[in-house]
Scaffold this active site. Structure first.
Site, PDB file in Angstrom:
ATOM      1  N   TYR A 231      -4.354 -23.434   2.146  1.00  0.00           N
ATOM      2  CA  TYR A 231      -3.675 -22.610   3.138  1.00  0.00           C
ATOM      3  C   TYR A 231      -4.670 -21.590   3.706  1.00  0.00           C
ATOM      4  CZ  TYR A 231      -0.330 -20.007   5.679  1.00  0.00           C
ATOM      5  OH  TYR A 231       0.315 -19.400   6.709  1.00  0.00           O
TER       6      TYR A 231
ATOM      7  N   GLU B 166      11.440 -19.604  14.131  1.00  0.00           N
ATOM      8  CA  GLU B 166      10.683 -20.486  13.249  1.00  0.00           C
ATOM      9  C   GLU B 166      11.574 -20.855  12.066  1.00  0.00           C
ATOM     10  OE1 GLU B 166       6.626 -19.017  12.973  1.00  0.00           O
ATOM     11  OE2 GLU B 166       6.621 -19.720  10.903  1.00  0.00           O
TER      12      GLU B 166
ATOM     13  N   ARG C  44      11.414 -16.258  10.904  1.00  0.00           N
ATOM     14  CA  ARG C  44      10.937 -15.211  11.802  1.00  0.00           C
ATOM     15  C   ARG C  44      11.157 -15.567  13.253  1.00  0.00           C
ATOM     16  NH1 ARG C  44       4.556 -15.516   9.921  1.00  0.00           N
ATOM     17  NH2 ARG C  44       4.327 -17.709  10.414  1.00  0.00           N
TER      18      ARG C  44
ATOM     19  N   ARG D  16       0.802  -1.217   0.000  1.00  0.00           N
ATOM     20  CA  ARG D  16       0.000   0.000   0.000  1.00  0.00           C
ATOM     21  C   ARG D  16       0.839   1.272   0.000  1.00  0.00           C
ATOM     22  NH1 ARG D  16      -1.705  -1.927   5.790  1.00  0.00           N
ATOM     23  NH2 ARG D  16      -2.901  -3.591   4.875  1.00  0.00           N
TER      24      ARG D  16
HETATM   25  N1  UDP Z   1       7.146 -13.253   2.117  1.00  0.00           N
HETATM   26  C1  UDP Z   1       8.353 -12.630   1.834  1.00  0.00           C
HETATM   27  N2  UDP Z   1       8.932 -11.835   2.781  1.00  0.00           N
HETATM   28  C2  UDP Z   1       8.363 -11.642   4.009  1.00  0.00           C
HETATM   29  C3  UDP Z   1       7.124 -12.264   4.298  1.00  0.00           C
HETATM   30  C4  UDP Z   1       6.554 -13.074   3.336  1.00  0.00           C
HETATM   31  O1  UDP Z   1       8.892 -12.790   0.746  1.00  0.00           O
HETATM   32  O2  UDP Z   1       8.956 -10.913   4.819  1.00  0.00           O
HETATM   33  C5  UDP Z   1       6.547 -14.105   1.063  1.00  0.00           C
HETATM   34  C6  UDP Z   1       6.999 -15.560   1.152  1.00  0.00           C
HETATM   35  O3  UDP Z   1       7.112 -16.058  -0.168  1.00  0.00           O
HETATM   36  C7  UDP Z   1       5.839 -16.214   1.868  1.00  0.00           C
HETATM   37  C8  UDP Z   1       4.637 -15.435   1.349  1.00  0.00           C
HETATM   38  O4  UDP Z   1       5.143 -14.112   1.188  1.00  0.00           O
HETATM   39  O5  UDP Z   1       5.753 -17.576   1.572  1.00  0.00           O
HETATM   40  C9  UDP Z   1       3.415 -15.438   2.252  1.00  0.00           C
HETATM   41  O6  UDP Z   1       3.780 -14.908   3.504  1.00  0.00           O
HETATM   42  P1  UDP Z   1       2.816 -14.768   4.729  1.00  0.00           P
HETATM   43  O7  UDP Z   1       3.538 -13.927   5.697  1.00  0.00           O
HETATM   44  O8  UDP Z   1       1.476 -14.396   4.260  1.00  0.00           O
HETATM   45  O9  UDP Z   1       2.740 -16.241   5.249  1.00  0.00           O
HETATM   46  P2  UDP Z   1       2.661 -16.806   6.708  1.00  0.00           P
HETATM   47  O10 UDP Z   1       2.726 -15.675   7.677  1.00  0.00           O
HETATM   48  O11 UDP Z   1       1.399 -17.528   6.773  1.00  0.00           O
HETATM   49  O12 UDP Z   1       3.861 -17.684   6.789  1.00  0.00           O
END
Ligand code: UDP
Length: 368
Positions: free
Chosen positions: A347, A299, A277, A173
């Site tokens: 998912y 994680e 993360r 955004r």
């Molecule tokens: N992603 C990324 N950088 C980030 C966070 C997410 O490239 O800092 C990409 C990555 O390919 C991931 C996708 O976005 O698989 C979806 O991330 P999301 O955070 O929605 O997934 P979750 O929190 O469920 O793991």
């Protein structure tokens, strides 16, 4: 005798059991784990509700779903504002004016748009993979700093080999709004998810540590209908092959400080850090947290095999084709309702699982 045997005490099974019970049906819920709540399970240590299977942030736009969960818990005002760190520099997620400012020093939407436009991949067709999707959405700098290596770590695949759909979850955004979710309602149940599930299952018979497949015939004979929330391929004896997942490893530590990282979720986006993360649980809900104690969880993405927890369905073509075959069997199966992340091989976020359980219950269990 029961109206419904519900296999799995996660979000789908629990919601279905609640709705059916409120409608006067008799339910038995079984789960092979020693606890209820599926992957939403939380455990209290030092007054901190730890999200044992990864962070769960409740969010929805649907007033009925919000009202439904609020029946079972009080929700706090937590707003997810994740931070992404690469090479000692912090960026805001979602991609917002804060991110563009940290990346390029720009301060207006016009400047940010011009920067993105300059480096954006211009295609005259739909992006064919995750890399193309990301490059056409935000350009090279953000792709290289915040997406490429994080994605490789998470999926252990080159972003060129991953479907574009994965990245569609990531919001972009041109405002100074760093609330990750677009949804109207958001929060964490005060007192933990497990306590919320206990309320949802109030008055319903639940048996944990029970393996459905070890005694399937007997269990099936106990109820008119079965609600199955486990892996759909396992239900059908893997006859069309096995559906694939990514798994995760969690490394948790209790640390004797009040505040370790200053945020609930921090992503580590560079290739040299093995975790994707780090979660500091007390920032989700600090209402009962002890002073000078905190719990953090790293994680780490992991290969999946049958003995590990399946977290992320691999939604590529091969797996989607296999899933479709299982779904055809499921659609023809009048006595079994399939629902949730593993049975629908999707998912799903929590609110979507509740929505799916509500609509399947209303439609009397039709699987399509
Ligand atoms: N992603 C990324 N950088 C980030 C966070 C997410 O490239 O800092 C990409 C990555 O390919 C991931 C996708 O976005 O698989 C979806 O991330 P999301 O955070 O929605 O997934 P979750 O929190 O469920 O793991």
């Amino acid at each position: 005798m029961y109206d419904y045997l519900i296999v799995g005490a996660g979000m789908f099974g629990t919601t279905f059991a609640r709705l059916a019970t409120d409608a006067g049906k008799k339910c038995l819920v079984i789960d092979k784990r020693e606890h209820i709540a599926g992957n939403c399970f939380s455990k209290e240590t030092h007054g901190i509700h730890q999200h044992i299977y990864g962070p769960h942030i409740f969010h929805t736009n649907d007033a009925d779903i919000w009202e439904y969960v609020n029946r079972f818990a009080e929700f706090n005002t937590f707003v997810n504002r994740p931070i992404a760190i690469n090479n000692g520099k912090a960026y805001s997620l979602p991609f917002s004016m804060y991110t563009f400012n940290a990346m390029w020093g720009v301060t207006t939407p016009q400047e940010a748009m011009a920067k993105i436009e300059e480096q954006r991949l211009k295609l005259d067709r739909e992006p064919a993979n995750l890399e193309e999707q990301a490059l056409s959405l935000v350009g090279t700098d953000i792709y290289n700093t915040l997406i490429r290596d994080y994605t490789k770590k998470q999926w252990k695949k080159d972003p060129k080999e991953l479907p574009a759909s994965i990245i569609k979850r990531l919001p972009v955004r041109l405002t100074w709004d760093n609330n990750y979710f677009f949804d109207k309602y958001q929060g964490i149940p005060v007192g933990g998810y497990t306590a919320m599930f206990e309320q949802m299952l109030d008055g319903i018979e639940v048996r944990t540590n029970v393996d459905y497949f070890a005694d399937k015939e007997n269990f099936d004979a106990m109820a008119d209908k079965v609600v199955f929330t486990g892996k759909i391929d396992e239900y059908y004896g893997f006859q069309f092959g096995e559906l694939e997942y990514r798994s995760l490893k969690f490394e948790t530590e209790v640390i004797d400080v009040d505040n370790y990282q200053g945020n609930a979720v921090i992503n580590y986006n560079s290739a040299d850090v093995p975790w994707t993360r780090m979660i500091e649980h007390k920032h989700f809900d600090d209402s009962t947290a002890e002073k000078n104690k905190t719990i953090i969880t790293k994680e780490i993405p992991d290969e999946w095999d049958r003995d590990k927890t399946p977290y992320y369905p691999i939604g590529d073509e091969k797996n989607t084709e296999i899933f479709k075959k299982y779904r055809e069997l499921a659609n023809a199966d009048e006595n079994v309702i399939f629902g949730g992340r593993l049975a629908e091989y999707r998912y799903y976020d929590m609110h979507q699982v509740i929505g799916s359980a509500m609509s399947k219950f209303k439609r009397g269990g039709f699987n399509g």
